[in-house]
Every structure is written in C-alpha cells, then in structure tokens.
Design an enzyme around this catalytic site. Structure first.
Site, PDB file in Angstrom:
ATOM      1  NE  ARG A  93      -4.336   0.029   2.251  1.00 36.07           N
ATOM      2  CZ  ARG A  93      -5.338  -0.842   2.186  1.00 36.07           C
ATOM      3  NH1 ARG A  93      -5.118  -2.114   2.077  1.00 36.07           N
ATOM      4  NH2 ARG A  93      -6.574  -0.415   2.211  1.00 36.07           N
ATOM      5  NE  ARG A 132     -16.970  -2.989   2.459  1.00 33.51           N
ATOM      6  CZ  ARG A 132     -15.688  -2.724   2.256  1.00 33.51           C
ATOM      7  NH1 ARG A 132     -15.006  -3.420   1.370  1.00 33.51           N
ATOM      8  NH2 ARG A 132     -15.101  -1.763   2.905  1.00 33.51           N
ATOM      9  NE  ARG A 176     -11.408   2.246   4.242  1.00 29.12           N
ATOM     10  CZ  ARG A 176     -12.541   1.631   3.921  1.00 29.12           C
ATOM     11  NH1 ARG A 176     -13.693   2.005   4.470  1.00 29.12           N
ATOM     12  NH2 ARG A 176     -12.535   0.647   3.066  1.00 29.12           N
TER      13      ARG A 176
HETATM   14  P1  AP5 Z   1      -8.879  -3.185   3.578  1.00 33.01           P
HETATM   15  O1  AP5 Z   1      -9.733  -4.158   4.264  1.00 33.01           O
HETATM   16  O2  AP5 Z   1      -7.831  -3.673   2.644  1.00 33.01           O
HETATM   17  O3  AP5 Z   1      -9.838  -2.136   2.850  1.00 33.01           O
HETATM   18  P2  AP5 Z   1      -9.665  -1.263   1.503  1.00 33.01           P
HETATM   19  O4  AP5 Z   1      -8.413  -1.315   0.757  1.00 33.01           O
HETATM   20  O5  AP5 Z   1     -10.081   0.079   1.977  1.00 33.01           O
HETATM   21  O6  AP5 Z   1     -10.556  -1.969   0.538  1.00 33.01           O
HETATM   22  P3  AP5 Z   1     -11.965  -2.447   0.811  1.00 33.01           P
HETATM   23  O7  AP5 Z   1     -11.954  -3.769   1.536  1.00 33.01           O
HETATM   24  O8  AP5 Z   1     -12.780  -1.351   1.450  1.00 33.01           O
HETATM   25  O9  AP5 Z   1     -12.543  -2.583  -0.659  1.00 33.01           O
HETATM   26  P4  AP5 Z   1     -12.292  -3.660  -1.785  1.00 33.01           P
HETATM   27  O10 AP5 Z   1     -11.540  -3.036  -2.889  1.00 33.01           O
HETATM   28  O11 AP5 Z   1     -11.765  -4.959  -1.234  1.00 33.01           O
HETATM   29  O12 AP5 Z   1     -13.791  -3.826  -2.261  1.00 33.01           O
HETATM   30  P5  AP5 Z   1     -14.851  -5.023  -2.016  1.00 33.01           P
HETATM   31  O13 AP5 Z   1     -14.491  -6.194  -2.857  1.00 33.01           O
HETATM   32  O14 AP5 Z   1     -15.095  -5.263  -0.556  1.00 33.01           O
HETATM   33  O15 AP5 Z   1      -8.148  -2.249   4.629  1.00 33.01           O
HETATM   34  C1  AP5 Z   1      -8.833  -1.714   5.738  1.00 33.01           C
HETATM   35  C2  AP5 Z   1      -7.834  -1.019   6.655  1.00 33.01           C
HETATM   36  O16 AP5 Z   1      -6.846  -1.969   7.114  1.00 33.01           O
HETATM   37  C3  AP5 Z   1      -7.020   0.108   6.011  1.00 33.01           C
HETATM   38  O17 AP5 Z   1      -7.713   1.343   6.043  1.00 33.01           O
HETATM   39  C4  AP5 Z   1      -5.778   0.106   6.912  1.00 33.01           C
HETATM   40  O18 AP5 Z   1      -6.049   0.745   8.144  1.00 33.01           O
HETATM   41  C5  AP5 Z   1      -5.558  -1.370   7.188  1.00 33.01           C
HETATM   42  N1  AP5 Z   1      -4.682  -2.004   6.178  1.00 33.01           N
HETATM   43  C6  AP5 Z   1      -5.016  -2.970   5.282  1.00 33.01           C
HETATM   44  N2  AP5 Z   1      -3.964  -3.286   4.513  1.00 33.01           N
HETATM   45  C7  AP5 Z   1      -2.930  -2.507   4.927  1.00 33.01           C
HETATM   46  C8  AP5 Z   1      -1.574  -2.364   4.502  1.00 33.01           C
HETATM   47  N3  AP5 Z   1      -1.064  -3.093   3.488  1.00 33.01           N
HETATM   48  N4  AP5 Z   1      -0.797  -1.464   5.151  1.00 33.01           N
HETATM   49  C9  AP5 Z   1      -1.284  -0.725   6.179  1.00 33.01           C
HETATM   50  N5  AP5 Z   1      -2.575  -0.789   6.613  1.00 33.01           N
HETATM   51  C10 AP5 Z   1      -3.378  -1.687   6.005  1.00 33.01           C
HETATM   52  O19 AP5 Z   1     -16.152  -4.340  -2.669  1.00 33.01           O
HETATM   53  C11 AP5 Z   1     -16.756  -3.214  -2.055  1.00 33.01           C
HETATM   54  C12 AP5 Z   1     -18.292  -3.318  -2.191  1.00 33.01           C
HETATM   55  O20 AP5 Z   1     -18.644  -3.219  -3.573  1.00 33.01           O
HETATM   56  C13 AP5 Z   1     -18.878  -4.654  -1.691  1.00 33.01           C
HETATM   57  O21 AP5 Z   1     -20.126  -4.386  -1.116  1.00 33.01           O
HETATM   58  C14 AP5 Z   1     -19.057  -5.486  -2.982  1.00 33.01           C
HETATM   59  O22 AP5 Z   1     -20.131  -6.404  -2.873  1.00 33.01           O
HETATM   60  C15 AP5 Z   1     -19.355  -4.380  -4.010  1.00 33.01           C
HETATM   61  N6  AP5 Z   1     -18.845  -4.689  -5.358  1.00 33.01           N
HETATM   62  C16 AP5 Z   1     -17.653  -5.249  -5.673  1.00 33.01           C
HETATM   63  N7  AP5 Z   1     -17.519  -5.337  -7.004  1.00 33.01           N
HETATM   64  C17 AP5 Z   1     -18.651  -4.797  -7.550  1.00 33.01           C
HETATM   65  C18 AP5 Z   1     -19.095  -4.595  -8.898  1.00 33.01           C
HETATM   66  N8  AP5 Z   1     -18.387  -4.966  -9.964  1.00 33.01           N
HETATM   67  N9  AP5 Z   1     -20.309  -4.002  -9.083  1.00 33.01           N
HETATM   68  C19 AP5 Z   1     -21.042  -3.615  -8.021  1.00 33.01           C
HETATM   69  N10 AP5 Z   1     -20.678  -3.790  -6.730  1.00 33.01           N
HETATM   70  C20 AP5 Z   1     -19.489  -4.376  -6.490  1.00 33.01           C
END
Ligand code: AP5
Length: 225
Positions: A93, A132, A176
């Site tokens: 990240r 979500r 974020r």
């Molecule tokens: P993390 O859990 O990694 O969250 P993020 O990167 O903010 O990503 P998300 O999980 O929110 O989204 P995603 O891209 O996975 O989307 P999703 O598939 O769920 O990190 C959380 C926290 O942990 C960070 O803020 C930090 O504090 C810490 N952290 C994590 N990694 C770190 C690192 N490497 N270093 C330091 N800190 C770290 O989809 C989202 C929604 O959209 C769902 O509801 C899904 O059903 C829907 N959806 C998905 N695809 C579609 C589509 N094609 N059409 C319509 N809806 C869709």
C-alpha cells in the site's frame, strides 16, 4: 512467472472490488489469497499488541505502521499454502511495502508477476462502500443493492452473520480515500515502470469485471510463456 509459483498484486482504491475479485480469481487459479485488511480484522478477537495497533489505525482510516504490516505478510507468505503462489489484496500500500515485498520474493528467486489495477470512479466507490455488508465468519463481501445475500443478514457461503464495517462510515471512507491517493496510488507508476501493470476497468457487474481480470491475466501469462 516465478518458477511454478505466481505472485499477483490486486491494487485499487477502497471499494474498487479487490476483495470480491481476489477471492474469485484465487479460487479459479488455485492461489492463496492474502488480504491484509482481513488479517487485521481477524486478529481483533485476540488480545495482542498487533490487534490493538491495527484497531487504532483502522478506525481512523490510516495505514497500520509498515513494521507491523510487513512482518505479518512475510510470515504469512512463508506458510505451506502459499508455495504455489499468492494473490495479494490490499498489500503493498506504499513504496516501502512494495520494496519489502520485492526484496523478500527476490531472496527466494521469485518476483511479483503481475499487478491488477482495478479502476473505478470515486462516485461508484462511495456507493459500493456505503452499501457493503461483510460476513463475520468468512469475510465474503455483499452489497445491499448490487449483490445482496439470499437471506437478509446471512452469508450465502457459510451462513455467518453479516455486519457493516466500522470504517465504512462517511468520514472514515473520506480519510481512506485520501490515504489511498496520497500513499498508495503512486504504486500504479511503480509497477507500470517495471512492466507489471495490468489496468482493468472495474465498473460493470461482478461477473463482468471478474471475466475481464481472468482473461487479461491468461493473455499476459500466455504471452510471457
Ligand atoms: P482493507 O480491508 O484492505 O480495505 P480497503 O483497501 O479500503 O478496501 P476495501 O476492503 O474497502 O474494498 P475492496 O476493494 O476490497 O472492495 P470489495 O471487494 O469489498 O483495509 C482496511 C484497513 O486496514 C485500512 O484502512 C488500513 O487501516 C488497514 N490495512 C489494510 N492493509 C494494509 C496495509 N497493506 N498497510 C497498512 N494498513 C493496512 O467491494 C466493495 C463493495 O462493492 C462490496 O459491497 C461489494 O459487494 C461491491 N462490489 C464489488 N464489485 C462490484 C461490482 N463490480 N459491481 C457492483 N458492486 C461491487
């Protein structure tokens, strides 16, 4: 490819669909799926320093410190289920994490093979995060409009309870996104310069985006033998 193993990074803003797609593609390509956010959330039930630190930063929408994150990932990739390769979801990240991953893999004669960058507009990201729901047990993400579960509040895969993440509030999502643009987005150029970036349009249904990713990866691997 790194011998018989494949190492793929999924990159994209919060809500881009990294978790949704990484789980599907890992299953299809028979790779381990390492999601740092899931590892931190999974640690919350333990009374450890890692859990306390992770909770503190996650609630604020900030990155968990590199020392903690990098060590956790390096330990995880040495597990036997990662021998055939890994999909990294939410890691690296920032530049320091990317360099640490490169160094660790190079030390074993391996490399990051491809980086799938899932591109989604900011407007769509906000819609996705506000609707979500996640399974408390297996972490499968759902969306109340786009991909609702068959039974309200229950996971289709394991029957676990669905909940909304504490960091999906409007204020924390804004933070974020800000952190993503200031610290993570520079990795797009980092991997493009190394010829590893595969940009995929992330809008469309989950199935459409998934097919785009798998097709692009297959084409790339066929090209590179
Ligand atoms: P993390 O859990 O990694 O969250 P993020 O990167 O903010 O990503 P998300 O999980 O929110 O989204 P995603 O891209 O996975 O989307 P999703 O598939 O769920 O990190 C959380 C926290 O942990 C960070 O803020 C930090 O504090 C810490 N952290 C994590 N990694 C770190 C690192 N490497 N270093 C330091 N800190 C770290 O989809 C989202 C929604 O959209 C769902 O509801 C899904 O059903 C829907 N959806 C998905 N695809 C579609 C589509 N094609 N059409 C319509 N809806 C869709």
């Amino acid at each position: 490819m790194s011998g018989d193993s494949v190492y793929i990074v999924f990159l994209g803003a919060p809500g881009a669909g990294k978790g949704t797609q990484a789980a599907r593609v890992a299953e299809e390509l028979n790779l381990a799926h390492i999601a740092t956010g899931d590892l931190f959330r999974g640690a919350q039930s333990l009374d450890t320093e890692l859990a306390r630190q992770a909770k503190y930063y996650m609630e604020k929408g900030e990155l968990v410190p590199d020392e903690i994150t990098i060590q956790m990932v390096l330990e995880r990739i040495s597990a036997p289920d990662c021998e055939g390769g890994v999909i990294f979801d939410g890691f690296p990240r920032n530049l320091k994490q990317a360099e640490a991953l490169d160094e660790a893999l190079e030390g074993q004669g391996k490399t990051v093979d491809k980086v799938v960058y899932i591109k989604v507009s900011e407007e769509e990201l906000l819609k996705r995060l506000s609707g979500r729901w996640i399974c408390r047990n297996c972490q499968t993400p759902y969306h109340e409009v786009n991909s609702p579960p068959e039974v309200r509040g229950r996971c289709d895969r394991c029957g676990g309870e669905l909940y909304q993440r504490a960091d999906d509030t409007v204020e924390t999502v804004k933070k974020r996104l800000q952190v993503y643009f200031s610290e993570t987005a520079s990795l797009i150029e980092y991997y493009a310069l190394r010829g590893k970036l595969l940009e995929v349009e992330g809008e469309g249904s989950v199935d459409e985006v998934g097919s785009r990713i798998v097709e692009s990866l297959k084409e790339e691997f066929a090209r590179s033998g």
